[in-house]
Design a protein around this motif. Structure first.
Motif, PDB file in Angstrom:
ATOM      1  N   ASP A 108       7.389  28.293 -24.403  1.00 23.32           N
ATOM      2  CA  ASP A 108       8.454  28.818 -23.531  1.00 23.32           C
ATOM      3  C   ASP A 108       7.918  29.646 -22.376  1.00 23.32           C
ATOM      4  O   ASP A 108       8.535  30.638 -21.974  1.00 23.32           O
ATOM      5  CB  ASP A 108       9.482  29.628 -24.345  1.00 23.32           C
ATOM      6  CG  ASP A 108      10.274  28.770 -25.300  1.00 23.32           C
ATOM      7  OD1 ASP A 108      10.545  27.606 -24.951  1.00 23.32           O
ATOM      8  OD2 ASP A 108      10.609  29.245 -26.401  1.00 23.32           O
ATOM      9  N   LEU A 109       6.762  29.244 -21.843  1.00 26.01           N
ATOM     10  CA  LEU A 109       6.220  29.885 -20.651  1.00 26.01           C
ATOM     11  C   LEU A 109       6.708  29.119 -19.428  1.00 26.01           C
ATOM     12  O   LEU A 109       6.864  27.898 -19.489  1.00 26.01           O
ATOM     13  CB  LEU A 109       4.688  29.862 -20.670  1.00 26.01           C
ATOM     14  CG  LEU A 109       4.012  30.689 -21.752  1.00 26.01           C
ATOM     15  CD1 LEU A 109       2.507  30.406 -21.747  1.00 26.01           C
ATOM     16  CD2 LEU A 109       4.261  32.166 -21.525  1.00 26.01           C
ATOM     17  N   PRO A 160      -2.353  15.018 -29.308  1.00 27.11           N
ATOM     18  CA  PRO A 160      -3.013  15.793 -28.257  1.00 27.11           C
ATOM     19  C   PRO A 160      -2.000  16.330 -27.250  1.00 27.11           C
ATOM     20  O   PRO A 160      -0.963  15.695 -26.989  1.00 27.11           O
ATOM     21  CB  PRO A 160      -3.941  14.773 -27.588  1.00 27.11           C
ATOM     22  CG  PRO A 160      -4.133  13.702 -28.596  1.00 27.11           C
ATOM     23  CD  PRO A 160      -2.853  13.648 -29.379  1.00 27.11           C
ATOM     24  N   LEU A 161      -2.301  17.494 -26.712  1.00 25.71           N
ATOM     25  CA  LEU A 161      -1.414  18.131 -25.743  1.00 25.71           C
ATOM     26  C   LEU A 161      -2.163  18.486 -24.473  1.00 25.71           C
ATOM     27  O   LEU A 161      -3.349  18.780 -24.512  1.00 25.71           O
ATOM     28  CB  LEU A 161      -0.837  19.427 -26.326  1.00 25.71           C
ATOM     29  CG  LEU A 161       0.015  19.330 -27.569  1.00 25.71           C
ATOM     30  CD1 LEU A 161       0.330  20.719 -28.089  1.00 25.71           C
ATOM     31  CD2 LEU A 161       1.302  18.592 -27.258  1.00 25.71           C
ATOM     32  N   ARG A 162      -1.448  18.496 -23.383  1.00 26.71           N
ATOM     33  CA  ARG A 162      -1.966  19.012 -22.121  1.00 26.71           C
ATOM     34  C   ARG A 162      -1.594  20.493 -22.045  1.00 26.71           C
ATOM     35  O   ARG A 162      -0.717  20.964 -22.776  1.00 26.71           O
ATOM     36  CB  ARG A 162      -1.347  18.281 -20.937  1.00 26.71           C
ATOM     37  CG  ARG A 162      -1.726  16.823 -20.886  1.00 26.71           C
ATOM     38  CD  ARG A 162      -1.341  16.202 -19.548  1.00 26.71           C
ATOM     39  NE  ARG A 162      -1.749  14.818 -19.494  1.00 26.71           N
ATOM     40  CZ  ARG A 162      -2.979  14.402 -19.210  1.00 26.71           C
ATOM     41  NH1 ARG A 162      -3.912  15.280 -18.954  1.00 26.71           N
ATOM     42  NH2 ARG A 162      -3.266  13.120 -19.189  1.00 26.71           N
ATOM     43  N   ALA A 163      -2.237  21.220 -21.161  1.00 24.90           N
ATOM     44  CA  ALA A 163      -1.935  22.642 -20.987  1.00 24.90           C
ATOM     45  C   ALA A 163      -0.455  22.824 -20.636  1.00 24.90           C
ATOM     46  O   ALA A 163       0.204  23.737 -21.130  1.00 24.90           O
ATOM     47  CB  ALA A 163      -2.823  23.251 -19.909  1.00 24.90           C
ATOM     48  N   ARG A 164       0.070  21.939 -19.817  1.00 23.37           N
ATOM     49  CA  ARG A 164       1.481  22.008 -19.421  1.00 23.37           C
ATOM     50  C   ARG A 164       2.402  21.853 -20.638  1.00 23.37           C
ATOM     51  O   ARG A 164       3.404  22.556 -20.770  1.00 23.37           O
ATOM     52  CB  ARG A 164       1.768  20.925 -18.386  1.00 23.37           C
ATOM     53  CG  ARG A 164       3.182  20.893 -17.901  1.00 23.37           C
ATOM     54  CD  ARG A 164       3.379  19.745 -16.911  1.00 23.37           C
ATOM     55  NE  ARG A 164       4.744  19.660 -16.499  1.00 23.37           N
ATOM     56  CZ  ARG A 164       5.215  20.155 -15.369  1.00 23.37           C
ATOM     57  NH1 ARG A 164       4.407  20.743 -14.524  1.00 23.37           N
ATOM     58  NH2 ARG A 164       6.495  20.046 -15.079  1.00 23.37           N
ATOM     59  N   GLU A 192      -3.134  27.093 -15.755  1.00 24.76           N
ATOM     60  CA  GLU A 192      -4.579  27.309 -15.602  1.00 24.76           C
ATOM     61  C   GLU A 192      -5.101  28.285 -16.658  1.00 24.76           C
ATOM     62  O   GLU A 192      -6.189  28.096 -17.196  1.00 24.76           O
ATOM     63  CB  GLU A 192      -4.911  27.811 -14.201  1.00 24.76           C
ATOM     64  CG  GLU A 192      -4.699  26.773 -13.122  1.00 24.76           C
ATOM     65  CD  GLU A 192      -5.554  25.533 -13.305  1.00 24.76           C
ATOM     66  OE1 GLU A 192      -6.719  25.647 -13.725  1.00 24.76           O
ATOM     67  OE2 GLU A 192      -5.049  24.424 -13.029  1.00 24.76           O
ATOM     68  N   ASN A 193      -4.330  29.327 -16.965  1.00 26.32           N
ATOM     69  CA  ASN A 193      -4.734  30.277 -18.007  1.00 26.32           C
ATOM     70  C   ASN A 193      -4.781  29.594 -19.375  1.00 26.32           C
ATOM     71  O   ASN A 193      -5.729  29.791 -20.144  1.00 26.32           O
ATOM     72  CB  ASN A 193      -3.781  31.477 -18.056  1.00 26.32           C
ATOM     73  CG  ASN A 193      -3.994  32.430 -16.909  1.00 26.32           C
ATOM     74  OD1 ASN A 193      -5.054  32.453 -16.291  1.00 26.32           O
ATOM     75  ND2 ASN A 193      -2.977  33.222 -16.603  1.00 26.32           N
ATOM     76  N   ILE A 194      -3.775  28.787 -19.676  1.00 25.60           N
ATOM     77  CA  ILE A 194      -3.744  28.072 -20.950  1.00 25.60           C
ATOM     78  C   ILE A 194      -4.906  27.082 -21.020  1.00 25.60           C
ATOM     79  O   ILE A 194      -5.579  26.972 -22.042  1.00 25.60           O
ATOM     80  CB  ILE A 194      -2.390  27.343 -21.144  1.00 25.60           C
ATOM     81  CG1 ILE A 194      -1.256  28.347 -21.321  1.00 25.60           C
ATOM     82  CG2 ILE A 194      -2.442  26.366 -22.310  1.00 25.60           C
ATOM     83  CD1 ILE A 194      -1.266  29.122 -22.609  1.00 25.60           C
ATOM     84  N   ARG A 195      -5.158  26.372 -19.915  1.00 22.69           N
ATOM     85  CA  ARG A 195      -6.256  25.398 -19.888  1.00 22.69           C
ATOM     86  C   ARG A 195      -7.598  26.087 -20.148  1.00 22.69           C
ATOM     87  O   ARG A 195      -8.427  25.584 -20.920  1.00 22.69           O
ATOM     88  CB  ARG A 195      -6.299  24.662 -18.554  1.00 22.69           C
ATOM     89  CG  ARG A 195      -7.347  23.573 -18.514  1.00 22.69           C
ATOM     90  CD  ARG A 195      -7.304  22.749 -17.233  1.00 22.69           C
ATOM     91  NE  ARG A 195      -6.073  21.963 -17.177  1.00 22.69           N
ATOM     92  CZ  ARG A 195      -5.068  22.183 -16.321  1.00 22.69           C
ATOM     93  NH1 ARG A 195      -5.151  23.131 -15.426  1.00 22.69           N
ATOM     94  NH2 ARG A 195      -3.993  21.433 -16.359  1.00 22.69           N
ATOM     95  N   ALA A 196      -7.806  27.252 -19.547  1.00 21.67           N
ATOM     96  CA  ALA A 196      -9.053  27.993 -19.763  1.00 21.67           C
ATOM     97  C   ALA A 196      -9.189  28.402 -21.228  1.00 21.67           C
ATOM     98  O   ALA A 196     -10.273  28.299 -21.820  1.00 21.67           O
ATOM     99  CB  ALA A 196      -9.092  29.225 -18.859  1.00 21.67           C
ATOM    100  N   LYS A 197      -8.104  28.836 -21.836  1.00 21.74           N
ATOM    101  CA  LYS A 197      -8.136  29.215 -23.255  1.00 21.74           C
ATOM    102  C   LYS A 197      -8.406  28.001 -24.143  1.00 21.74           C
ATOM    103  O   LYS A 197      -9.168  28.086 -25.114  1.00 21.74           O
ATOM    104  CB  LYS A 197      -6.828  29.890 -23.651  1.00 21.74           C
ATOM    105  CG  LYS A 197      -6.677  31.257 -23.018  1.00 21.74           C
ATOM    106  CD  LYS A 197      -5.335  31.879 -23.308  1.00 21.74           C
ATOM    107  CE  LYS A 197      -5.227  33.198 -22.552  1.00 21.74           C
ATOM    108  NZ  LYS A 197      -3.943  33.828 -22.698  1.00 21.74           N
ATOM    109  N   LEU A 198      -7.798  26.862 -23.797  1.00 16.81           N
ATOM    110  CA  LEU A 198      -8.032  25.648 -24.569  1.00 16.81           C
ATOM    111  C   LEU A 198      -9.496  25.212 -24.470  1.00 16.81           C
ATOM    112  O   LEU A 198     -10.094  24.806 -25.462  1.00 16.81           O
ATOM    113  CB  LEU A 198      -7.108  24.530 -24.084  1.00 16.81           C
ATOM    114  CG  LEU A 198      -5.616  24.727 -24.390  1.00 16.81           C
ATOM    115  CD1 LEU A 198      -4.782  23.696 -23.640  1.00 16.81           C
ATOM    116  CD2 LEU A 198      -5.344  24.673 -25.873  1.00 16.81           C
ATOM    117  N   LYS A 199     -10.080  25.327 -23.277  1.00 15.89           N
ATOM    118  CA  LYS A 199     -11.499  24.976 -23.092  1.00 15.89           C
ATOM    119  C   LYS A 199     -12.392  25.886 -23.945  1.00 15.89           C
ATOM    120  O   LYS A 199     -13.377  25.421 -24.525  1.00 15.89           O
ATOM    121  CB  LYS A 199     -11.898  25.103 -21.620  1.00 15.89           C
ATOM    122  CG  LYS A 199     -11.278  24.068 -20.723  1.00 15.89           C
ATOM    123  CD  LYS A 199     -12.054  22.794 -20.787  1.00 15.89           C
ATOM    124  CE  LYS A 199     -11.579  21.840 -19.704  1.00 15.89           C
ATOM    125  NZ  LYS A 199     -12.300  20.588 -19.747  1.00 15.89           N
TER     126      LYS A 199
END
Length: 62
Positions: free
Chosen positions: A21-22, A10-14, A30-37
């Motif tokens: 490489d962001l 499992p991975l966190r958004a960070r 926050e953008n990655i977290r929203a996409k993951l959700k």
């Protein structure tokens, strides 16, 4: 999706930001977290615990 398959955990958004490489910035995480959700809602990923995302394990066919 390749990052999840390669790491196999499992991975966190960070973590995903680092793997892609962001820059580690609140905007990016926050953008990655929203996409993951959204991927969780579509059944592509699962949230194993709050903030931890992974590919669902495939069930073996018996």
């Amino acid at each position: 999706m390749d990052v999840f398959a390669d790491l196999g955990r499992p991975l966190r958004a960070r973590d995903l930001c680092q793997a892609l490489d962001l820059p580690i910035a609140k905007k990016n995480t926050e953008n990655i977290r929203a996409k993951l959700k959204r991927l969780v809602n579509q059944g592509i990923l699962v949230e194993t615990e709050p903030g931890m995302f992974a590919q669902p394990r495939s069930q073996p066919n018996c």
